[in-house]
Design a protein around this motif. Sequence first.
Motif, PDB file in Angstrom:
ATOM      1  N   LYS A 235      -5.594   3.445  -2.171  1.00  0.00           N
ATOM      2  CA  LYS A 235      -5.705   2.099  -1.579  1.00  0.00           C
ATOM      3  C   LYS A 235      -6.791   1.294  -2.285  1.00  0.00           C
TER       4      LYS A 235
ATOM      5  N   GLU B 250      -6.100  -2.166  -4.175  1.00  0.00           N
ATOM      6  CA  GLU B 250      -6.721  -3.406  -3.659  1.00  0.00           C
ATOM      7  C   GLU B 250      -7.592  -4.069  -4.725  1.00  0.00           C
TER       8      GLU B 250
ATOM      9  N   HIS C 143       1.693  -3.605   5.043  1.00  0.00           N
ATOM     10  CA  HIS C 143       0.717  -4.652   4.678  1.00  0.00           C
ATOM     11  C   HIS C 143       1.346  -5.584   3.639  1.00  0.00           C
TER      12      HIS C 143
ATOM     13  N   LEU D 258      -1.360  -7.262   1.078  1.00  0.00           N
ATOM     14  CA  LEU D 258      -1.651  -6.661  -0.236  1.00  0.00           C
ATOM     15  C   LEU D 258      -0.518  -7.061  -1.179  1.00  0.00           C
TER      16      LEU D 258
ATOM     17  N   ARG E  17       0.834  -0.655   0.250  1.00  0.00           N
ATOM     18  CA  ARG E  17       1.439  -1.929   0.676  1.00  0.00           C
ATOM     19  C   ARG E  17       2.269  -1.750   1.932  1.00  0.00           C
TER      20      ARG E  17
END
Length: 676
Positions: free
Chosen positions: A667, A671, A363, A367, A360
């Motif tokens: 990741k 996600e 982002h 996210l 995160r």
Amino acid sequence: MTSYANLLKPLHLGFTTIKNRVVMGSMHTGLEDRFYNYPKLAAYFEERAKGGVGLIVTGGISPNRQGWLAPAGGTMNSLFDVPQHRLVTHAVHKHGSKILMQILHAGRYGYQPFVVSSTAIKSPISPFKPRQLSEKNILSTIEDYAQCADIAKKAGYDGVEIMGSEGYLINQFLSSHVNQRTDRWGGDIENRMRFPVEIVKAIRAKVGEKFIICFRLSLLDLVHDGNTMQEVVIVAKALEKAGVTLLNTGIGWHEARVPTIVTSVPRAAFVDYTAHVKQHISIPIIASNRINMPETAEEILATGKADMVQMARPLLADAFWVNKTATNRVDEINTCIACNQACLDHAFKNKRVSCLVNPRAGHETELVYLKTKQPKRIAVVGGGVAGMSAATVAASRGHAVTLFEATSDVGGQFNFAKVVPGKEEFHETIRYFKVQLEKTGVDVRLNTRVNREQLEREGFGEVIVATGVIPRALKIEGSNAPQVLSYAQVLKGAEVGQKVAVIGAGGIGFDVSEFLLKPPHQPQPQPLAEWQREWGVDPDPNYISEGGMQPPVVELPVRQIYLLQRKTTPLGIGLGKTSGWVHRAQLKKHGVRMLRGVQYKAVTDEGLWIEHNGQDQLLRVDTIVVCAGQESVKDLMPKEGESTIANYYIIGGAKLAAELDAKRAIKEGAELAARL
Ligand code: NAP
Ligand code: SF4
């Protein structure tokens, strides 16, 4: 009262108060260079402010075009820059934290054609030769710094940090390593420090008394002709007199060939130099480098070695580091493992900075882990970092998650990494995920190998396949012999002879070579004195050696190692930009023979037969360790067209072994879990 009383104590500066002793140090994220990215930058800083940090320092902003790190880098030289920065300052102030804008003039480190420096000497890390600043240029640059600080004040910053370390322009004046001038800006330390001292005076005159001026001073240059500690102290005192409010510290120029932040550097390795400077000044001083957990930070403050502690990467890894510390939830901290893979390695490739253990970071608006309105029953198969990331994020969103792991423990490939010398920090990630699995209520079933029928019989509607990889076997004549071992066997403690050939020079080939250079040992950090000897760092806080460097002393390796690859490119070229050179230097220093363009022919009782430079050659080795990459384990995935009751997803090494990489694995897990 928590046991981190010093860390959580406010710092009163007379005209303002910082609510605790934690500074989020400057880290260029890549978001500060374009005005349209400022909402994302504001969200990134807001999350850290919400997490309780006392003081934040932004990524470097240049005072003029010559100072750019890269073409069209973030600059502050006009009132048009104010609105975008206001987004950042407003977002941080909402949560009671303070924020400084860092003014960074890259000097000869700029990766652009307008570069300037004290002297026209090219740096080893930029292809552009700098132009020497004239007297007139120096005076206008000082004015640019003052104007930049004044605009920062108008944008709502609580102060500025002047970047005077890591080898950037100010360092290029401070040290004879670059400064060869014979005018009033060069020569002895009184002249070399004139540039930063005049900058501080000009800023103070422009912004008044009630504005923080923090100066980041290089305490240990780690380059030839670098300053001595006596010179560092002279500069620190002059900066205080000129009007600096806080003295921050930096260690090593970017071009130094001594590691200063990678994971193999012992925690708080440089704090004694800070403690030495502290004795000579009366303004607060900030300790930095390889401080990542509250115990280390608290000890630095409790022993009076510094007044504040700076962490940049640890607050990328966990925005809520301070709040978790304050509420006695240290075991919940997602620890920065100093791998540099998603932060500095991205920065050096002009990619947006993030974090391997916290995707995160950088982002925050993209996210997002929202509570689910439709809780599902999710099975995650595989307890490596991909599986644990998916399981914990999904469970934190309100799904009912069961994690199946075939072995007796979670952690996957990280269990191998954590036993490699200098990679002990990797155990923290396993600890973090274990605590998260428990806190988020994931049902963890160890020693449990499952198939599709069992999963569907148990009623799981979603199945996440995170079954990872197995080491690729070597397929040549004799490769079934007992002296041929996989890296997994070696890192689990299999017996290895005195002479070894390591096949495959990827990250794991390098790791295994480092593992084999030392006698069998408990995985624990290298003692500081031994590390300083090995890298030639002067242990005396009042050092008189130039730049704090001494000749390194390398201990004899316990094994003779060949590291081999088929490609003809230099070995280790694919390792991380900011850490690969450390691994290459380690192996070179310890006499590891690196051969490229090798063909593997056969294993016999005599050793390993290879073809090299067109000739057959016998490497007389006792053990051959295969580090030839991995193959995905994905039997659980339905074949295309096969009908299933549950929905199946695949992540991490199981999905793609060729680029097995913890950054991608964590990741992908996060996600996917954010979408379900
Ligand atoms: P890798 O980086 O893919 O390296 C494996 C090497 O084995 C290749 O470079 C390849 O080189 C060789 N190879 C491939 N197939 C072979 C075959 N059939 N026979 C003989 N040699 C063969 O994989 P890894 O070292 O296992 O690392 C996996 C991942 O872990 C990396 O991608 C990295 O992200 C991560 N990691 C990174 C680090 C670090 O940066 N320090 C450390 C550990 C792990 P040739 O084909 O040229 O021989
Ligand atoms: Fe720390 Fe690695 Fe994350 Fe960078 S990518 S912040 S070094 S854990």
